[in-house]
Scaffold this motif. Structure first.
Motif, short mmCIF file in Angstrom:
data_model
loop_
_atom_site.label_atom_id
_atom_site.label_comp_id
_atom_site.label_asym_id
_atom_site.label_seq_id
_atom_site.Cartn_x
_atom_site.Cartn_y
_atom_site.Cartn_z
N ASP A 12 35.00 31.85 13.89
CA ASP A 12 35.05 33.19 13.33
C ASP A 12 35.53 33.06 11.89
N LYS A 14 36.40 34.96 9.75
CA LYS A 14 37.49 35.86 9.35
C LYS A 14 38.86 35.29 9.73
N SER A 48 35.78 37.48 24.07
CA SER A 48 35.56 37.47 22.62
C SER A 48 34.34 36.66 22.21
N ALA A 50 30.82 35.74 21.15
CA ALA A 50 29.78 36.57 20.54
C ALA A 50 28.43 35.86 20.55
N PHE A 51 27.42 36.53 21.09
CA PHE A 51 26.04 36.03 21.05
C PHE A 51 25.12 37.21 21.23
N ARG A 52 23.88 37.08 20.74
CA ARG A 52 22.90 38.16 20.88
C ARG A 52 22.04 37.94 22.12
N SER A 62 15.92 37.39 20.50
CA SER A 62 17.34 37.55 20.12
C SER A 62 18.16 36.28 20.24
N MET A 98 28.39 34.49 11.70
CA MET A 98 29.26 35.67 11.63
C MET A 98 30.36 35.57 12.66
N LYS A 99 29.99 35.07 13.84
CA LYS A 99 30.98 34.75 14.87
C LYS A 99 30.28 33.95 15.98
N PHE A 102 26.56 34.06 16.91
CA PHE A 102 26.00 35.24 16.27
C PHE A 102 25.90 34.96 14.77
N MET A 105 21.19 37.09 10.20
CA MET A 105 19.75 36.87 10.13
C MET A 105 19.13 37.39 8.83
N TRP A 109 15.16 37.51 7.42
CA TRP A 109 14.34 38.72 7.26
C TRP A 109 13.91 38.91 5.81
#
Lengths: 241, 575
Positions: A12, A14, A48, A50-52, A62, A98-99, A102, A105, A109
């Motif tokens: 992460d 952050k 916590s 994170a994944f799409r 995704s 981003m985490k 995740f 993208m 794009w």
């Protein structure tokens, strides 16, 4: 009940100084996919993570990630098929994390949008449908299967040293419109994929093709694109081959 | 606070089509989608989209009237007839427009859009692109949005992806905007607008056995329902006959349209043994096929008491590769069966919610400024049972209609009410407090509640329904609703917090499951997809009416509304 160990690269930006690997023991059952395993972790072991994901059927694009040595869609990768007690998962490369799994993208794009990814016909639409022969339509088979998951982009080593390289998915999309009998923006789109960060940057490494979950001939399509551009611009005798 | 003239919530087919219509009319529009638009469930649609193009020799006499009649009959006469006719009248121009925008439809030998047979029509009417029609339609609409995002000759169009609408801003019965949770940054923000269009898709994830994407939860319908918009006909759930055993991934109706057989464990095409499917066989409407499959399995003629066989082998390798490559790929990846060599194990699974947010024929709800389109909405064009190929059609026809009528509403001055700016701050603060309150719960794991909800709906609100089991289901869902108040989240903060996201989705699922199962218990008849073993016939005298559910704290308050029967007299539905 048997179990496998997930080793997930977590990060992460952050809060963490650097990425680290975390291990989770996950019970398995018949037909279970890597995505099911990630959900097991999120629901029962660590909320916590994170994944799409979305379709869980290999069509929405995704959940491309690096799983046991190569890029795959987590949802269509069955744990039993990996034939391993350890499932190593990390996020796609060449896209900012981003985490955890995740990634951002947006760079992907941006490149997609650069090639004007929409039909640009040369005429006003007919009252009914435009006609297209079954042979003309056959040129679009497979190439239109792209789900824009980003696996090709992540696997392409050219992206390692050229951040501005358009990448396989955007070039494939350009070739999708070059292949469409209804599209007329040949010159315009050739300008968009020309240049040092465009189609010529492809070194025909075949990584994109190897990882494509839809088994699209991406490298071949890029090669056709190069050939057509040469024919169109510098060597008219090559045309129509 | 952001401002856009119109906010479209949802980036699937209906949402993007509505946005394009608004953009065409130079109305400033923002699409807010919880996933990137291309990850929407629309992308999973396979078999095709209906329009009376008459491109197939056997369908050359087709017309919007014939298509509308088939739709109304398929709906078991619960569809509003003028709305169904509008659907089918607009169908040819909307499908051709998609072709003009670049959809690579499969083609006839003379180069026109190809059509295949689907259930509930006597001849080929369903336009398709192999078995990936939803994929190509969604990608093409997204491509058009990319084009007009950049086009200077039109008004502003913005797509906010991975931003989640968690509530509406409604003041004195008028909708003034939405509350948005930016999932990537964790910020809570308000978008003020003159009109809001919901196009959030279906709610398949109320059930465990569903063809729907993981993102297709009840939250998109629950948000307006909580805000005072009624839900219509939510008891009507389409069970798709052929979903893959184990994962319930869709195996298109096109597989049967192209000639595939359904076989029991004796290798028999059992649909011949039932009166309502003996004529149309595999292309009988979905409700009928799903029921007869369930009977077959219940009576011991399935495999492992769970599934039947979808046999495509006789179609031959070439046809399977040309027309059905997508489901072949899925069958090989998920059950290790190549349909060229062996039959596919299939069972009925939850597929579609015919009901949804109550709207009129313009997509408008009873709350000024609030519209809905696509699967989350209910005009109603599908009534008690939707025909295959009509859902994608509804998304582009009624997506465009909702966009057009919201544009007109805005250009005519909107609701005329100027809201006090304070309501936006209040709404934002209330939402922040609500979300933060979710971190101070008890000891219930939301995943357990989700599992129990799914298995309850799978067992108590399935293909065959009866009073006792419905009541058991209701008790269980009321219990889960209470337990939900004590959930615990083990991840903090609002940024990229999937734990919180899934808990919110679960709240929507619980609400909509309650509306569904209570509606099913209330409607004491069998019509279309709702089959009551204790009330096995249709009862037009008592129940030829739409169900309306209004939110109340102790569960839905039900009312009824009239069905538009202005064109065709209801008759017994026979195939």
């Amino acid at each position: 009940m048997s179990e496998v160990t997930f080793k997930i690269l977590r990060y992460d930006p952050k809060t963490d100084k650097k990425p680290h690997v975390e291990q989770f023991k996950v019970p398995t059952k018949s037909g279970m996919t890597v995505l099911d395993g990630l959900y097991y972790i999120q629901e029962h072991l660590d909320g916590s993570l994170a994944f799409r994901s979305s379709c869980r059927a290999g069509v929405c694009g995704s959940c491309a990630m690096h799983i046991n040595g190569t890029y795959r869609l987590a949802c269509e990768t069955q744990i039993s098929a990996l034939n391993s007690a350890t499932i190593k998962v990390r996020p796609m490369a060449h896209l900012p994390v981003m985490k955890d799994l995740f990634v951002d993208m947006d760079p992907f794009w941006e490149k997609f949008k650069h090639i004007k990814p929409y039909l640009i016909p040369g005429d006003e639409p007919a009252e009914k449908e435009r006609l297209q022969t079954t042979d003309e339509r056959a040129h679009l088979d497979r190439i239109i299967d792209c789900i824009l998951c980003g696996a090709c982009f992540a696997s392409c080593t050219v992206n390692n040293y050229d951040e501005e390289y358009l990448g396989p998915a955007a070039l494939l999309k350009a070739q999708r419109f070059f292949s469409d009998s209804r599209d007329a923006a040949i010159e315009e789109r050739m300008d968009l994929v020309d240049g040092e960060h465009g189609v010529w940057r492809c070194h025909t490494i075949f990584n994109c093709q190897e990882v494509c979950p839809k088994e699209i001939d991406i490298t071949g399509s890029i090669a056709v694109l190069k050939r057509n551009m040469v024919a169109n611009r510098w060597s008219p005798s090559l045309k129509k081959q | 606070m952001r401002y856009h003239q119109v906010v479209v919530v949802g980036g699937g087919l209906a949402g993007l089509r509505a946005a394009l219509e608004l953009n065409k009319r130079n109305v400033k529009v923002a699409v807010v989608s919880k996933v990137h638009p291309l990850r929407s469930h629309s992308v999973e649609a396979q078999g095709g989209i209906n329009a009376s193009l008459g491109n197939h020799p056997r369908g050359s006499h087709d017309s919007p009237e014939l298509h509308a009649f088939d739709t109304v009959k398929g709906s078991d006469y619960l569809a509003d007839q003028k709305a169904a006719l509008r659907l089918t009248e607009d169908a040819p121009k909307r499908v051709r427009e998609m072709e003009h925008w670049g959809v690579p439809f499969s083609r006839t030998p003379d180069g026109k859009i190809a059509q295949r047979p689907f259930g509930g029509a006597g001849f080929p009417r369903t336009c398709f692109a192999s078995d990936k029609t939803g994929h190509v339609l969604l990608h093409t609409l997204f491509e058009q949005c990319v084009k007009y995002e950049q086009a200077s000759e039109r008004g502003e169009m913005v797509i906010y992806d991975e931003q989640i609408v968690t509530g509406l801003v409604v003041d004195e019965g008028v909708c003034h905007g939405v509350i948005v949770w930016n999932f990537q940054t964790g910020e809570i923000d308000v978008i003020k607008s003159e009109a809001v269009i919901f196009a959030t898709g279906g709610a398949g994830r109320i059930f465990g056995k569903t063809t729907n994407a993981l993102v297709s939860t009840g939250l998109g319908m629950a948000i307006p329902y909580w805000g005072g918009v009624p839900i219509k006909d939510f008891e009507f759930v389409q069970f798709h006959p052929t979903t893959l055993f184990g994962t319930n991934i869709l195996m298109t109706e096109g597989a049967r349209g192209e000639g595939g057989f359904l076989l029991n464990n004796e290798g028999e095409r059992f649909l011949a043994n039932y009166d309502d499917s003996s004529k149309a066989m595999e292309v009988a409407p979905r409700d009928i096929v799903a029921r007869n499959m369930t009977r077959e399995i219940d009576e011991g003629r399935g495999f492992e008491d769970e599934y039947l066989h979808l046999d495509l082998r006789h179609l031959g390798r070439e046809k399977i590769l040309e027309r059905l490559p997508g489901i072949r790929d899925l069958a090989m990846k998920f059950v290790h069966v190549d349909p060229i060599e062996a039959p596919i194990p299939v069972q009925p699974g939850m597929h579609y919610t015919m009901g949804g947010i109550d709207t009129d024929e313009t997509g408008a709800s009873r709350v000024p400024g609030f519209y809905a389109a696509g699967e989350c909405g209910c005009v109603s064009v599908h009534g008690a049972n939707r025909l295959g190929g009509n859902s994608m059609l509804e998304t582009i026809v009624y997506g465009a209609i909702a966009g057009d009528s919201a544009a007109q509403f805005v250009l005519d001055g909107g609701s005329g009410k100027v809201p006090d700016e304070k309501i936006f701050d209040d709404a934002k603060n209330r939402e922040l407090a609500r979300l933060e309150g979710m971190f101070n719960g008890g000891n219930e794991n939301p995943a357990d509640i989700k599992d129990e909800l799914e298995s309850t709906m799978n067992r108590k609100c399935w293909v065959f329904r009866e009073e006792n089991t419905l009541q058991e289901g209701i008790e269980k869902i009321e219990e889960l609703r209470e337990r939900y108040k004590n959930i615990t989240l083990n991840s903090s903060g609002l940024r990229l917090n999937f734990d919180l996201l899934w808990a919110l989705e679960l709240g929507g699922n619980l609400t909509m499951a309650e509306v569904m199962i209570k509606g099913a218990a209330r409607r004491k008849e069998s019509r279309g997809s709702q089959f009551r073993t204790d009330y096995p016939t249709r009862d037009d005298a008592k129940w030829l009416e739409h169900t309306l559910a209004y939110y109340a704290q102790d569960g839905p308050r039900f009312e009824a509304s009239d069905v538009d029967l202005s064109i065709w007299e209801p008759k017994e539905r026979k195939y």
